[in-house]
Design a protein around this motif. Sequence first.
Motif, mmCIF file in Angstrom:
data_model
loop_
_atom_site.group_PDB
_atom_site.id
_atom_site.type_symbol
_atom_site.label_atom_id
_atom_site.label_comp_id
_atom_site.label_asym_id
_atom_site.label_seq_id
_atom_site.Cartn_x
_atom_site.Cartn_y
_atom_site.Cartn_z
ATOM 1 N N VAL A 332 0.016 -5.835 9.357
ATOM 2 C CA VAL A 332 -0.173 -5.121 8.091
ATOM 3 C C VAL A 332 0.844 -5.621 7.071
ATOM 4 C CG1 VAL A 332 -0.209 -2.879 6.951
ATOM 5 C CG2 VAL A 332 -1.010 -3.086 9.315
ATOM 6 N N ALA A 333 0.329 -6.162 5.952
ATOM 7 C CA ALA A 333 1.198 -6.536 4.831
ATOM 8 C C ALA A 333 1.435 -5.303 3.964
ATOM 9 C CB ALA A 333 0.545 -7.646 4.015
ATOM 10 N N GLU A 334 2.646 -5.189 3.418
ATOM 11 C CA GLU A 334 2.982 -4.025 2.589
ATOM 12 C C GLU A 334 3.552 -4.496 1.258
ATOM 13 O OE1 GLU A 334 6.560 -2.871 2.132
ATOM 14 O OE2 GLU A 334 6.896 -4.949 2.720
ATOM 15 N N ARG A 335 3.840 -3.548 0.364
ATOM 16 C CA ARG A 335 4.150 -3.883 -1.024
ATOM 17 C C ARG A 335 5.414 -4.705 -1.200
ATOM 18 N NH1 ARG A 335 5.731 2.156 -2.955
ATOM 19 N NH2 ARG A 335 7.748 2.311 -1.908
ATOM 20 N N GLY A 336 6.304 -4.731 -0.206
ATOM 21 C CA GLY A 336 7.506 -5.536 -0.318
ATOM 22 C C GLY A 336 7.346 -6.955 0.200
ATOM 23 N N GLY A 337 6.172 -7.265 0.785
ATOM 24 C CA GLY A 337 5.932 -8.615 1.295
ATOM 25 C C GLY A 337 6.265 -8.809 2.755
ATOM 26 N N LYS A 338 6.648 -7.733 3.454
ATOM 27 C CA LYS A 338 6.942 -7.824 4.889
ATOM 28 C C LYS A 338 5.664 -7.577 5.697
ATOM 29 C CE LYS A 338 11.346 -7.835 3.646
ATOM 30 N NZ LYS A 338 11.275 -7.313 2.258
ATOM 31 N N ILE A 339 5.682 -7.999 6.978
ATOM 32 C CA ILE A 339 4.511 -7.879 7.837
ATOM 33 C C ILE A 339 4.855 -6.992 9.031
ATOM 34 C CG2 ILE A 339 2.739 -9.091 9.136
ATOM 35 C CD1 ILE A 339 2.842 -9.714 6.107
ATOM 36 N N ALA A 340 4.188 -5.834 9.104
ATOM 37 C CA ALA A 340 4.396 -4.894 10.205
ATOM 38 C C ALA A 340 3.449 -5.215 11.354
ATOM 39 C CB ALA A 340 4.173 -3.464 9.718
ATOM 40 N N VAL A 341 3.940 -5.015 12.573
ATOM 41 C CA VAL A 341 3.162 -5.274 13.782
ATOM 42 C C VAL A 341 2.892 -3.948 14.486
ATOM 43 C CG1 VAL A 341 3.097 -6.474 15.994
ATOM 44 C CG2 VAL A 341 4.247 -7.535 14.031
ATOM 45 N N TYR A 342 1.608 -3.691 14.771
ATOM 46 C CA TYR A 342 1.190 -2.544 15.577
ATOM 47 C C TYR A 342 0.469 -3.103 16.803
ATOM 48 C CZ TYR A 342 1.917 0.356 11.387
ATOM 49 O OH TYR A 342 2.454 0.993 10.285
ATOM 50 N N LEU A 343 0.978 -2.833 18.001
ATOM 51 C CA LEU A 343 0.404 -3.392 19.221
ATOM 52 C C LEU A 343 -0.723 -2.502 19.744
ATOM 53 C CD1 LEU A 343 3.621 -4.611 21.069
ATOM 54 C CD2 LEU A 343 2.020 -5.943 19.675
ATOM 55 N N GLY A 344 -1.898 -3.125 19.946
ATOM 56 C CA GLY A 344 -3.043 -2.387 20.452
ATOM 57 C C GLY A 344 -2.899 -2.031 21.923
ATOM 58 N N LYS A 345 -3.654 -0.977 22.303
ATOM 59 C CA LYS A 345 -3.570 -0.483 23.678
ATOM 60 C C LYS A 345 -4.703 -0.996 24.553
ATOM 61 C CE LYS A 345 -1.677 3.829 21.779
ATOM 62 N NZ LYS A 345 -1.883 5.290 21.641
ATOM 63 N N GLY A 346 -5.711 -1.621 23.934
ATOM 64 C CA GLY A 346 -6.869 -2.059 24.695
ATOM 65 C C GLY A 346 -7.805 -0.901 24.980
ATOM 66 N N GLY A 347 -9.038 -1.218 25.366
ATOM 67 C CA GLY A 347 -10.007 -0.177 25.675
ATOM 68 C C GLY A 347 -10.598 0.446 24.428
ATOM 69 N N ALA A 348 -11.408 1.474 24.632
ATOM 70 C CA ALA A 348 -12.084 2.146 23.518
ATOM 71 C C ALA A 348 -11.082 2.927 22.678
ATOM 72 C CB ALA A 348 -13.172 3.073 24.059
ATOM 73 N N PHE A 349 -11.319 2.947 21.368
ATOM 74 C CA PHE A 349 -10.449 3.713 20.482
ATOM 75 C C PHE A 349 -10.816 5.192 20.566
ATOM 76 C CE2 PHE A 349 -9.931 5.815 16.357
ATOM 77 C CZ PHE A 349 -8.543 5.763 16.249
ATOM 78 N N SER A 396 9.007 -12.764 4.850
ATOM 79 C CA SER A 396 8.578 -12.103 3.618
ATOM 80 C C SER A 396 7.842 -13.076 2.710
ATOM 81 C CB SER A 396 9.785 -11.532 2.867
ATOM 82 O OG SER A 396 9.385 -10.987 1.616
ATOM 83 N N ALA A 397 6.841 -12.540 2.020
ATOM 84 C CA ALA A 397 6.132 -13.323 1.009
ATOM 85 C C ALA A 397 6.796 -13.196 -0.350
ATOM 86 C CB ALA A 397 4.679 -12.861 0.921
ATOM 87 N N GLY A 398 7.916 -12.502 -0.425
ATOM 88 C CA GLY A 398 8.656 -12.399 -1.683
ATOM 89 C C GLY A 398 8.129 -11.341 -2.616
ATOM 90 N N GLY A 399 7.433 -10.354 -2.108
ATOM 91 C CA GLY A 399 6.836 -9.296 -2.915
ATOM 92 C C GLY A 399 5.485 -8.933 -2.341
ATOM 93 N N GLY A 400 4.844 -7.936 -2.939
ATOM 94 C CA GLY A 400 3.557 -7.485 -2.450
ATOM 95 C C GLY A 400 2.626 -8.632 -2.129
ATOM 96 N N CYS A 401 1.868 -8.512 -1.017
ATOM 97 C CA CYS A 401 1.032 -9.628 -0.580
ATOM 98 C C CYS A 401 -0.176 -9.114 0.172
ATOM 99 C CB CYS A 401 1.828 -10.602 0.288
ATOM 100 S SG CYS A 401 2.369 -9.898 1.868
ATOM 101 N N THR A 402 -1.132 -9.989 0.375
ATOM 102 C CA THR A 402 -2.236 -9.763 1.306
ATOM 103 C C THR A 402 -2.118 -10.809 2.408
ATOM 104 O OG1 THR A 402 -3.716 -11.177 0.009
ATOM 105 C CG2 THR A 402 -3.706 -8.814 -0.493
ATOM 106 N N ILE A 403 -2.845 -10.601 3.532
ATOM 107 C CA ILE A 403 -2.604 -11.452 4.692
ATOM 108 C C ILE A 403 -3.896 -11.694 5.457
ATOM 109 C CG2 ILE A 403 -2.056 -9.471 6.160
ATOM 110 C CD1 ILE A 403 -0.048 -11.187 7.660
#
Length: 663
Positions: A332-349, A396-403
């Motif tokens: 997930v890219a956020e308004r500051g340009g950093k990239i957050a990682v969320y690890l999936g659990k596998g299986g049905a949501f 960082s992308a140096g500011g808000g970004c998409t990914i």
Amino acid sequence: MGRLYFSAQSANSELMRPPINLASFIAFIATPAFVLAQNLIQNPSFERSMRSPNVWTGISGSGLINAPTGEANVLGADGKIGQQSMPVSVSTGDLNKDGLNDIAIMDGQEFFRVHFNIGTKQDPKFGAAEFSSLFLNPAPLKLDATETEDPKDKGKANPKPTPKPTPKPTPRPAATRPGVPQPPVFTDAQLYVLRGVQRINLADISRSGKLDLLIGNYGGDVLLIPNSGSASRPDFRNPTTYESAVLQKGFERWGNVFAPYAVDWDKDNKMDLLIGEGSYSANSIHIFPGKGIGRPTLEPDDRSVLAYGMGLEQLSPCVVDYNGDGNNDLLVAERGGKIAVYLGKGGAFTPGNPIPFDSFITIDGAPPTLPPNTPALEPGTSLDPMDAIKATNLLSAGGGCTIDTADFNGDGLFDLLFGKRSGRVALALNQGTATQPKFKAPVDVKVEDQEKPMLLPSGWDLDYGYNRGNYGGYITVIKNDPAAPSGSASQQPPEGTSYLEAGYLKLDYKAMPPPSIPKPVEDDSNVIKTPNAFTFFQQLAKPLKVGKTYILSFKVKGAQISDGKANLVYRAYKDLGTGNIISKDERGGVKKDNRRVWENKVESATYSGGSNWVDVKKEFTVKIDNKELDTVTETNEAFIRFIFELTPGSGLAQFDDVKLTEK
């Protein structure tokens, strides 16, 4: 201004020239008959200009991918809502079935363009931008009301005001759940804001082997644009109506600045739809589980939170197996340009069971360098994102970004693609392993083509229909070309060494069909909606004198010009109010005595051009009819605007030697 030429004299004739009375000569040339009238137009022959990127190639002056950006009212780091520059949106995929990942961009003016990969699997290289015909959010050019006043009001003091635009309903498909509110009614100006800040995702929604296009926007719509071309030659076109492409049922606004991403999240062979949002406080990544193959729908009751932003804003998601465990993970890219990682659990949501935040991506995969006062972690837990984001070595992308992600160099590892606030696109190649990714700082992507810059005339504002979908349209200064054939127009401007040219670039695309210019539409009372309308404009630096006669003149050339008009607008006013407060309301608002009497006038010179240079001239006297302004001796404001239309795709117009002089 014309030139003065002196015939050559031989040495002998110089000796034979009679003596001159210097005092008489000075008096002679100082007589009014020899005083050249001052031209009130700045840069009248377009001799001064500045270099500007060509928006139709998508190349910056330094050879990098470059796209226009836009602004939006969003929540800032200070907790206040205000105008901020928004990043261009990127998505990647093999759009022409050559085995290489291409770069798709939705720019800040809502144009969809693709930089096709012309390199190899190991060495990606990208060509100039190719635009599609998709353009969902045209912006009309607003004119001064005086330029388009009712002929019955022409010349009147304080003519009737321009009527406000009529709000329009925005129909939506009916919701299956009773009680969902109907969509409100918006003006064109409000719809332009709501349909802006478009974010894209390429995905094979129809399971046809072709990449379709998902679009989210500022107002919280999600649209599906099917690929009407083929798997090897994509074609994205405007839908029959905007509303027909919207996936939501009914109207229930639960967020904004939507960033969609289609993926089979739980690997049940059904395409799920993720949506990142937006701008206001508790942003999250939402999931709409897929129900089968075909066009998805967004039923209000189907939405669940896949991952909480926990204070992060302007969330743009993508999905990849980040740590090589076979499960889908969320970046997930956020308004500051950093990239957050969320690890999936596998299986049905399971609704109500979101995946947790894990970390931010760091440079070279190193442990995060956190401040000394960072809270200690319990075993098996992760930092709160608002603490983790304080690390000093985050990618960082140096500011808000998409990914987005793809393997750009054929090593079997996913790489990171960023869309930036600067309009640039950057790439961070994965130098780690399938289980431990590592990235250097993102590097802006180059274009394997030469920039084809435009020259903007100093002192003039231009509009060549870019915001209205006038594909290929341009206005640029043409300089005298010494290498041009003798007698050619580029070698012999009618005045000086430059002239202004408007026309169309030839969009000779290799992988997509050339875009189609939208059909002309009827203009409103004080706006231009027609795509193939061009204008150039200048605010006069000096006032016009009331009662004096002026001559407006210019040269024009072009056989495909229609509805040509040069508007000289001037206005005079006088403040009658004291500026003192008259009243206050219960909320603290004040009303001041700001009474003003005013009058606007317009003088128009029409033109149509031709195959040769044509001289156009209009003589007029500055008049103020309002008796309350009889003491006014000069105008308070004045400007000149040239407006004309060209045959779409092929028209050409040239202008030179613009003069406005007192007679």
